[in-house]
Design a protein around this motif. Structure first.
Motif, PDB file in Angstrom:
ATOM      1  N   LEU A 100       5.768  27.079  37.545  1.00 47.63           N
ATOM      2  CA  LEU A 100       6.305  26.150  36.644  1.00 47.63           C
ATOM      3  C   LEU A 100       6.001  24.726  36.794  1.00 47.63           C
ATOM      4  O   LEU A 100       5.765  23.907  36.010  1.00 47.63           O
ATOM      5  CB  LEU A 100       8.043  26.365  36.745  1.00 47.63           C
ATOM      6  CG  LEU A 100       8.714  27.609  36.822  1.00 47.63           C
ATOM      7  CD1 LEU A 100      10.305  27.335  36.569  1.00 47.63           C
ATOM      8  CD2 LEU A 100       8.115  28.414  35.738  1.00 47.63           C
ATOM      9  N   ALA A 101       6.010  24.295  38.125  1.00 43.21           N
ATOM     10  CA  ALA A 101       5.554  22.868  38.258  1.00 43.21           C
ATOM     11  C   ALA A 101       4.113  22.743  37.808  1.00 43.21           C
ATOM     12  O   ALA A 101       3.796  21.689  37.473  1.00 43.21           O
ATOM     13  CB  ALA A 101       5.762  22.478  39.957  1.00 43.21           C
ATOM     14  N   ALA A 102       3.234  23.638  38.161  1.00 39.38           N
ATOM     15  CA  ALA A 102       1.731  23.713  37.809  1.00 39.38           C
ATOM     16  C   ALA A 102       1.622  23.468  36.085  1.00 39.38           C
ATOM     17  O   ALA A 102       0.851  22.518  35.561  1.00 39.38           O
ATOM     18  CB  ALA A 102       0.905  24.644  38.333  1.00 39.38           C
ATOM     19  N   TYR A 103       2.544  24.191  35.459  1.00 40.56           N
ATOM     20  CA  TYR A 103       2.440  24.306  34.103  1.00 40.56           C
ATOM     21  C   TYR A 103       2.945  22.782  33.414  1.00 40.56           C
ATOM     22  O   TYR A 103       2.234  22.451  32.458  1.00 40.56           O
ATOM     23  CB  TYR A 103       3.326  25.434  33.529  1.00 40.56           C
ATOM     24  CG  TYR A 103       3.402  25.666  32.042  1.00 40.56           C
ATOM     25  CD1 TYR A 103       2.418  25.835  31.126  1.00 40.56           C
ATOM     26  CD2 TYR A 103       4.531  24.968  31.228  1.00 40.56           C
ATOM     27  CE1 TYR A 103       2.476  26.008  29.930  1.00 40.56           C
ATOM     28  CE2 TYR A 103       4.634  25.230  29.949  1.00 40.56           C
ATOM     29  CZ  TYR A 103       3.523  25.665  29.206  1.00 40.56           C
ATOM     30  OH  TYR A 103       3.767  25.633  27.780  1.00 40.56           O
ATOM     31  N   ALA A 104       4.025  22.341  33.749  1.00 42.34           N
ATOM     32  CA  ALA A 104       4.666  20.982  33.571  1.00 42.34           C
ATOM     33  C   ALA A 104       3.588  19.829  33.848  1.00 42.34           C
ATOM     34  O   ALA A 104       3.401  19.306  32.952  1.00 42.34           O
ATOM     35  CB  ALA A 104       5.966  21.012  34.309  1.00 42.34           C
ATOM     36  N   TYR A 105       2.878  20.173  34.879  1.00 46.29           N
ATOM     37  CA  TYR A 105       2.150  19.097  35.225  1.00 46.29           C
ATOM     38  C   TYR A 105       0.823  19.080  34.516  1.00 46.29           C
ATOM     39  O   TYR A 105       0.236  18.071  34.146  1.00 46.29           O
ATOM     40  CB  TYR A 105       1.381  19.156  36.877  1.00 46.29           C
ATOM     41  CG  TYR A 105       1.038  17.986  37.437  1.00 46.29           C
ATOM     42  CD1 TYR A 105       1.749  17.181  37.943  1.00 46.29           C
ATOM     43  CD2 TYR A 105      -0.397  17.835  37.365  1.00 46.29           C
ATOM     44  CE1 TYR A 105       1.372  15.955  38.319  1.00 46.29           C
ATOM     45  CE2 TYR A 105      -0.885  16.532  37.812  1.00 46.29           C
ATOM     46  CZ  TYR A 105       0.003  15.590  38.518  1.00 46.29           C
ATOM     47  OH  TYR A 105      -0.555  14.564  38.949  1.00 46.29           O
ATOM     48  N   ASN A 107       0.937  19.960  31.198  1.00 46.96           N
ATOM     49  CA  ASN A 107       1.211  19.463  30.165  1.00 46.96           C
ATOM     50  C   ASN A 107       1.524  17.860  30.169  1.00 46.96           C
ATOM     51  O   ASN A 107       1.133  17.196  29.149  1.00 46.96           O
ATOM     52  CB  ASN A 107       2.495  20.140  29.622  1.00 46.96           C
ATOM     53  CG  ASN A 107       2.109  21.578  29.079  1.00 46.96           C
ATOM     54  OD1 ASN A 107       1.556  21.402  27.842  1.00 46.96           O
ATOM     55  ND2 ASN A 107       2.427  22.722  29.598  1.00 46.96           N
ATOM     56  N   LEU A 108       1.798  17.321  31.321  1.00 44.06           N
ATOM     57  CA  LEU A 108       1.885  15.954  31.670  1.00 44.06           C
ATOM     58  C   LEU A 108       0.503  15.468  31.473  1.00 44.06           C
ATOM     59  O   LEU A 108       0.208  14.340  30.871  1.00 44.06           O
ATOM     60  CB  LEU A 108       2.386  15.471  32.982  1.00 44.06           C
ATOM     61  CG  LEU A 108       2.194  14.413  33.334  1.00 44.06           C
ATOM     62  CD1 LEU A 108       3.171  13.314  32.535  1.00 44.06           C
ATOM     63  CD2 LEU A 108       2.656  13.690  34.865  1.00 44.06           C
ATOM     64  N   SER A 112      -0.914  12.829  28.813  1.00 39.63           N
ATOM     65  CA  SER A 112      -1.280  11.529  29.144  1.00 39.63           C
ATOM     66  C   SER A 112      -2.851  11.264  28.349  1.00 39.63           C
ATOM     67  O   SER A 112      -3.016  10.063  28.003  1.00 39.63           O
ATOM     68  CB  SER A 112      -1.541  11.544  30.700  1.00 39.63           C
ATOM     69  OG  SER A 112      -0.453  11.853  31.358  1.00 39.63           O
ATOM     70  N   TYR A 113      -3.573  12.431  28.195  1.00 36.06           N
ATOM     71  CA  TYR A 113      -4.976  12.228  27.758  1.00 36.06           C
ATOM     72  C   TYR A 113      -5.014  11.980  26.193  1.00 36.06           C
ATOM     73  O   TYR A 113      -5.475  11.263  25.571  1.00 36.06           O
ATOM     74  CB  TYR A 113      -5.945  13.348  28.026  1.00 36.06           C
ATOM     75  CG  TYR A 113      -6.082  13.307  29.627  1.00 36.06           C
ATOM     76  CD1 TYR A 113      -6.784  12.141  30.097  1.00 36.06           C
ATOM     77  CD2 TYR A 113      -6.065  14.510  30.492  1.00 36.06           C
ATOM     78  CE1 TYR A 113      -7.130  12.026  31.476  1.00 36.06           C
ATOM     79  CE2 TYR A 113      -6.444  14.132  31.931  1.00 36.06           C
ATOM     80  CZ  TYR A 113      -6.942  13.298  32.175  1.00 36.06           C
ATOM     81  OH  TYR A 113      -7.017  13.107  33.644  1.00 36.06           O
ATOM     82  N   ARG A 114      -3.720  12.641  25.609  1.00 36.38           N
ATOM     83  CA  ARG A 114      -3.392  12.352  24.191  1.00 36.38           C
ATOM     84  C   ARG A 114      -3.354  10.938  23.919  1.00 36.38           C
ATOM     85  O   ARG A 114      -3.849  10.255  22.901  1.00 36.38           O
ATOM     86  CB  ARG A 114      -2.435  13.252  23.501  1.00 36.38           C
ATOM     87  CG  ARG A 114      -2.631  14.817  23.563  1.00 36.38           C
ATOM     88  CD  ARG A 114      -3.852  15.106  22.373  1.00 36.38           C
ATOM     89  NE  ARG A 114      -3.184  15.022  21.286  1.00 36.38           N
ATOM     90  CZ  ARG A 114      -3.869  15.016  19.925  1.00 36.38           C
ATOM     91  NH1 ARG A 114      -5.318  14.833  20.178  1.00 36.38           N
ATOM     92  NH2 ARG A 114      -3.267  14.761  18.892  1.00 36.38           N
ATOM     93  N   SER A 115      -2.438  10.376  24.771  1.00 35.74           N
ATOM     94  CA  SER A 115      -2.076   9.027  24.708  1.00 35.74           C
ATOM     95  C   SER A 115      -3.212   8.162  24.793  1.00 35.74           C
ATOM     96  O   SER A 115      -3.500   7.143  23.914  1.00 35.74           O
ATOM     97  CB  SER A 115      -0.887   8.507  25.787  1.00 35.74           C
ATOM     98  OG  SER A 115      -0.791   7.283  25.421  1.00 35.74           O
ATOM     99  N   LEU A 116      -3.961   8.552  25.988  1.00 32.60           N
ATOM    100  CA  LEU A 116      -5.039   7.556  26.107  1.00 32.60           C
ATOM    101  C   LEU A 116      -5.968   7.569  25.064  1.00 32.60           C
ATOM    102  O   LEU A 116      -6.676   6.797  24.755  1.00 32.60           O
ATOM    103  CB  LEU A 116      -5.752   8.152  27.607  1.00 32.60           C
ATOM    104  CG  LEU A 116      -6.979   7.152  28.229  1.00 32.60           C
ATOM    105  CD1 LEU A 116      -6.281   5.700  28.673  1.00 32.60           C
ATOM    106  CD2 LEU A 116      -6.969   7.951  29.714  1.00 32.60           C
TER     107      LEU A 116
END
Ligand code: FE2
Length: 164
Positions: A100-105, A107-108, A112-116
């Motif tokens: 779950l943490a890896a999936y959330a990460y 997606n983070l 981040s890359y969409r924003s950049l």
């Protein structure tokens, strides 16, 4: 360089570097706990190699934009520490929670890359934009794998669990 917009974007690229450095640490730890899950372990190993390469690429971009490497290391340590804290609360030591943490990460990272990517378009930074597009696809691959496989991984975890 006094352009605030450019300074913002440079800070965001440094954050991306810190994010990749933390991803490498997280993946190394997770791979070590996934011996009973060979398909998952193989995906994580592949993504570890991708993440190491991404970290290097981001570093090259930063150096190309005139950031000195001591600034890069400071940012990596700072964000790495915050992520550690988050995961230590979120993740008791079990494979389903780690996934779950890896999936959330992942997606983070995508967000981040969409924003950049938007920032790079705005400031006409073609190299950064191309890098973001490629990285988004690479993060989507591991996110898709985890999305598809989290139910069966969780099922296997429960099957192998002692009942009493
Ligand atoms: Fe990544």
């Amino acid at each position: 360089m006094t352009d605030k917009r450019r300074n913002d974007v440079l800070a965001w690229i440094r954050d991306a570097h810190a994010m990749e450095a933390a991803a490498v640490d997280n993946l190394e730890r997770l791979i070590g706990t996934a011996d009973d899950y060979p398909a998952l372990q193989a995906q994580l190993k592949a993504h570890l190699i991708v993440s190491m390469r991404q970290r290097e690429e981001v570093e090259k971009v930063l150096v190309g934009l005139g950031t000195d490497t001591s600034q890069i290391k400071d940012a990596a340590m700072r964000l790495g520490g915050q992520v550690e804290q988050l995961l230590s609360r979120f993740t008791p030591d079990s494979i389903p929670k780690n996934c779950l943490a890896a999936y959330a990460y992942a997606n983070l990272e995508i967000a981040s890359y969409r924003s950049l990517l938007g920032a790079a378009e705005e400031l006409g930074m073609a190299t950064v934009k191309t890098m973001c597009e490629r990285f988004i696809g690479e993060e989507q691959e591991i996110a898709d794998f985890l999305f598809d496989n989290i139910p069966s991984i969780t099922g296997q975890y429960l099957r192998q669990r002692p009942r009493a």
